[in-house]
Design a protein around this motif. Structure first.
Motif, mmCIF file in Angstrom:
data_model
loop_
_atom_site.group_PDB
_atom_site.id
_atom_site.type_symbol
_atom_site.label_atom_id
_atom_site.label_comp_id
_atom_site.label_asym_id
_atom_site.label_seq_id
_atom_site.Cartn_x
_atom_site.Cartn_y
_atom_site.Cartn_z
ATOM 1 N N ASP A 329 -10.754 -8.815 -9.236
ATOM 2 C CA ASP A 329 -11.049 -8.357 -10.589
ATOM 3 C C ASP A 329 -10.377 -7.000 -10.804
ATOM 4 O OD1 ASP A 329 -13.268 -6.081 -10.169
ATOM 5 O OD2 ASP A 329 -13.621 -7.707 -8.742
ATOM 6 N N ASP A 330 -10.278 -6.590 -12.056
ATOM 7 C CA ASP A 330 -9.559 -5.360 -12.389
ATOM 8 C C ASP A 330 -10.190 -4.131 -11.744
ATOM 9 O OD1 ASP A 330 -7.742 -6.767 -13.886
ATOM 10 O OD2 ASP A 330 -8.762 -6.430 -15.797
ATOM 11 N N PHE A 331 -11.525 -4.096 -11.669
ATOM 12 C CA PHE A 331 -12.174 -2.924 -11.079
ATOM 13 C C PHE A 331 -11.810 -2.789 -9.603
ATOM 14 C CE2 PHE A 331 -15.466 -0.890 -8.637
ATOM 15 C CZ PHE A 331 -15.653 0.300 -9.331
ATOM 16 N N THR A 332 -11.931 -3.880 -8.851
ATOM 17 C CA THR A 332 -11.610 -3.818 -7.424
ATOM 18 C C THR A 332 -10.167 -3.386 -7.219
ATOM 19 O OG1 THR A 332 -13.233 -5.538 -6.912
ATOM 20 C CG2 THR A 332 -11.491 -5.167 -5.296
ATOM 21 N N ARG A 333 -9.258 -3.973 -7.984
ATOM 22 C CA ARG A 333 -7.845 -3.615 -7.862
ATOM 23 C C ARG A 333 -7.628 -2.130 -8.135
ATOM 24 N NH1 ARG A 333 -6.037 -6.948 -11.402
ATOM 25 N NH2 ARG A 333 -5.649 -8.676 -9.971
ATOM 26 N N SER A 334 -8.371 -1.574 -9.098
ATOM 27 C CA SER A 334 -8.176 -0.173 -9.479
ATOM 28 C C SER A 334 -8.654 0.807 -8.416
ATOM 29 C CB SER A 334 -8.904 0.115 -10.797
ATOM 30 O OG SER A 334 -10.317 0.183 -10.601
ATOM 31 N N GLN A 335 -9.446 0.332 -7.435
ATOM 32 C CA GLN A 335 -10.005 1.228 -6.427
ATOM 33 C C GLN A 335 -9.285 1.166 -5.080
ATOM 34 O OE1 GLN A 335 -12.668 3.426 -7.257
ATOM 35 N NE2 GLN A 335 -11.938 2.651 -9.220
ATOM 36 N N LEU A 336 -8.225 0.383 -4.968
ATOM 37 C CA LEU A 336 -7.568 0.197 -3.675
ATOM 38 C C LEU A 336 -6.593 1.311 -3.320
ATOM 39 C CD1 LEU A 336 -6.817 -3.649 -3.754
ATOM 40 C CD2 LEU A 336 -8.782 -2.462 -2.756
ATOM 41 N N HIS A 337 -6.235 2.170 -4.280
ATOM 42 C CA HIS A 337 -5.186 3.157 -4.047
ATOM 43 C C HIS A 337 -5.507 4.147 -2.935
ATOM 44 C CE1 HIS A 337 -4.202 1.677 -8.065
ATOM 45 N NE2 HIS A 337 -2.966 2.096 -7.846
ATOM 46 N N ASN A 338 -6.781 4.430 -2.707
ATOM 47 C CA ASN A 338 -7.132 5.462 -1.730
ATOM 48 C C ASN A 338 -7.361 4.940 -0.325
ATOM 49 O OD1 ASN A 338 -6.969 7.752 -3.412
ATOM 50 N ND2 ASN A 338 -8.935 7.218 -4.342
ATOM 51 N N PHE A 339 -7.210 3.640 -0.103
ATOM 52 C CA PHE A 339 -7.279 3.100 1.253
ATOM 53 C C PHE A 339 -5.921 3.273 1.933
ATOM 54 C CE2 PHE A 339 -10.846 0.968 -0.737
ATOM 55 C CZ PHE A 339 -11.796 0.929 0.273
ATOM 56 N N GLU A 340 -5.947 3.645 3.201
ATOM 57 C CA GLU A 340 -4.698 3.813 3.947
ATOM 58 C C GLU A 340 -3.987 2.476 4.141
ATOM 59 O OE1 GLU A 340 -3.289 6.566 4.948
ATOM 60 O OE2 GLU A 340 -4.889 7.904 4.268
ATOM 61 N N VAL A 341 -4.754 1.455 4.493
ATOM 62 C CA VAL A 341 -4.199 0.125 4.763
ATOM 63 C C VAL A 341 -4.974 -0.896 3.938
ATOM 64 C CG1 VAL A 341 -3.730 -1.636 6.513
ATOM 65 C CG2 VAL A 341 -3.568 0.799 7.117
ATOM 66 N N VAL A 342 -4.245 -1.723 3.187
ATOM 67 C CA VAL A 342 -4.848 -2.785 2.380
ATOM 68 C C VAL A 342 -4.288 -4.114 2.868
ATOM 69 C CG1 VAL A 342 -5.140 -3.763 0.075
ATOM 70 C CG2 VAL A 342 -5.059 -1.267 0.377
#
Length: 401
Positions: A329-342
């Protein structure tokens, strides 16, 4: 012509090479221009995974080569659902709402053990057809470790004493590990409602999985094993041993024990109660309770976790997501930027995964990508990717559903 990310999730071809070419075209700006060979490797499943790493390191610049884990269509399905037709007894598959009878060994995708059980069950019914009365459907389930289960679903209530007697005779005749009968508000199991799978993850390390009759498990055991091995390989490559992993959409814990072999700690999050219970059983089977936590959580808890990346004193800098066909979903996608590894597994690479790549490209580079041919000979294809952060930006504004 619509943008690439608006294409349908299903492909317009069943040929693996053509599907791979479509994925490569969609991700062309992120991948090495070399289009991979889709030929089946001569090595076994566990020997072919490492080849992807070699291909990835020979890529041009920072763009990795697209990797492919193919499998033969014949014998690929370890879990097969049929209808049972009578006069004479034979199997049928439902397609577009119509039951079509199978002839002989027509169902080529069934694993060899399932083909043997299919023949043996029809032969058994020829002399004892008590299990066939009001049978609506039946599901054969076998494993790499040679366990087996036959689950039958009935239209009418079961006479428990009579059914148990007939089922035990069938189980003995077919050499089944277990047999299950279901009707409305009834479930009879001789002796259990699951099979036990053993995945040889690497030399000296097996992953065990209790696969319940009523819970989804990957129907292609060899490809499930290769996916586990690929995830372990890339997790080690990108520093997983020093990181804690947040695993979302974790289901029954298919990948959780394998991830415990790499990451310092794994927090596995799932919404459905039955899946959480199954995941906890699988952690216990693999003695991973000290390395992982399975948490049943509502959507709001998941959102808070994605925002903070912290839980009970631990910080999570790596994330693994295996969402359903609708993708993130759009919210989950918007929060991935701060993870080192996705790390992301997608069953909709053309329609959904491309959106994830576009959203992350300003902060992350696509470091590895592999095609997973879970359903050979069909119009579907799955892919797994690893994004590694190369720079930090201010956290984006959260997008509501």
């Amino acid at each position: 012509m619509p943008p690439r990310h608006q294409e349908e999730a299903c492909f317009d071809t069943t040929e693996l090479a053509a599907k791979v070419a479509q994925v490569h075209h969609a991700f062309a700006e992120y991948l090495d221009p070399h289009v991979p060979d889709c030929a089946l490797p001569s090595a076994g499943p566990s020997d072919s995974v490492g080849q992807g790493s070699a291909d990835a390191t020979t890529a041009v610049g920072d763009r990795p080569r697209l990797e492919v884990l193919p499998q033969a269509e014949s014998g690929s399905r370890y879990r097969c659902l049929f209808q049972l037709l009578s006069h004479p007894y034979r199997y049928a598959r439902r397609k577009h709402g119509i039951a079509t009878a199978l002839e002989g060994d027509e169902f080529v995708i069934a694993a060899p053990r399932i083909k043997l059980l299919m023949r043996a069950f029809l032969e058994h019914l020829a002399s004892d057809d008590r299990l066939a009365k009001s049978c609506r459907s039946l599901n054969f389930h076998v494993t790499l470790s040679d366990d087996s289960m036959l689950a039958l679903v009935y239209e009418e209530p079961l006479d428990e004493v009579g059914w148990r007697e007939a089922a035990e005779a069938c189980r003995t005749a077919l050499g089944l590990g277990t047999i299950v009968g279901r009707a409305k508000k009834q479930c009879i199991a001789l002796p259990r409602t699951h099979v036990l799978e053993r995945f040889p993850l690497q030399p000296g390390l097996d992953v065990y999985q209790q696969q319940e009759e009523s819970i989804f498990s990957n129907p292609s055991a060899p490809m499930c094993l290769q996916t586990m091995q690929w995830l372990v390989e890339v997790a080690r490559q990108f520093g997983g041993t020093d990181l804690n992993l947040l695993e979302l959409y974790s289901g029954s814990g298919t990948y959780t024990p394998a991830m415990c072999s790499v990451f310092a700690h794994v927090l596995s999050v799932e919404i459905q109660r039955t899946l959480v219970e199954a995941a906890r059983r699988n952690l216990e089977l693999n003695h991973c309770e000290s390395r992982a936590t399975v948490h049943r959580a509502p959507v709001e808890f998941c959102r808070r976790l994605l925002r903070s990346r912290e839980h009970e004193g631990r910080r999570y800098d790596a994330v693994l997501l295996d969402p359903p066909r609708d993708g993130l979903d759009d919210f989950t996608r918007s929060q991935l930027h701060n993870f080192e590894v996705v790390m992301l597994i997608s069953c909709s690479p053309l329609r959904k995964l491309i959106l994830d790549a576009e959203a992350l490209h300003t902060t992350h580079r696509l470091a590895r990508m592999v095609i997973l041919d879970h359903f050979p000979g069909t119009r579907h294809l799955e892919a797994a990717v690893v994004f590694v952060r190369h720079r930090t930006i201010d956290a984006p504004v959260a997008v509501d559903d």
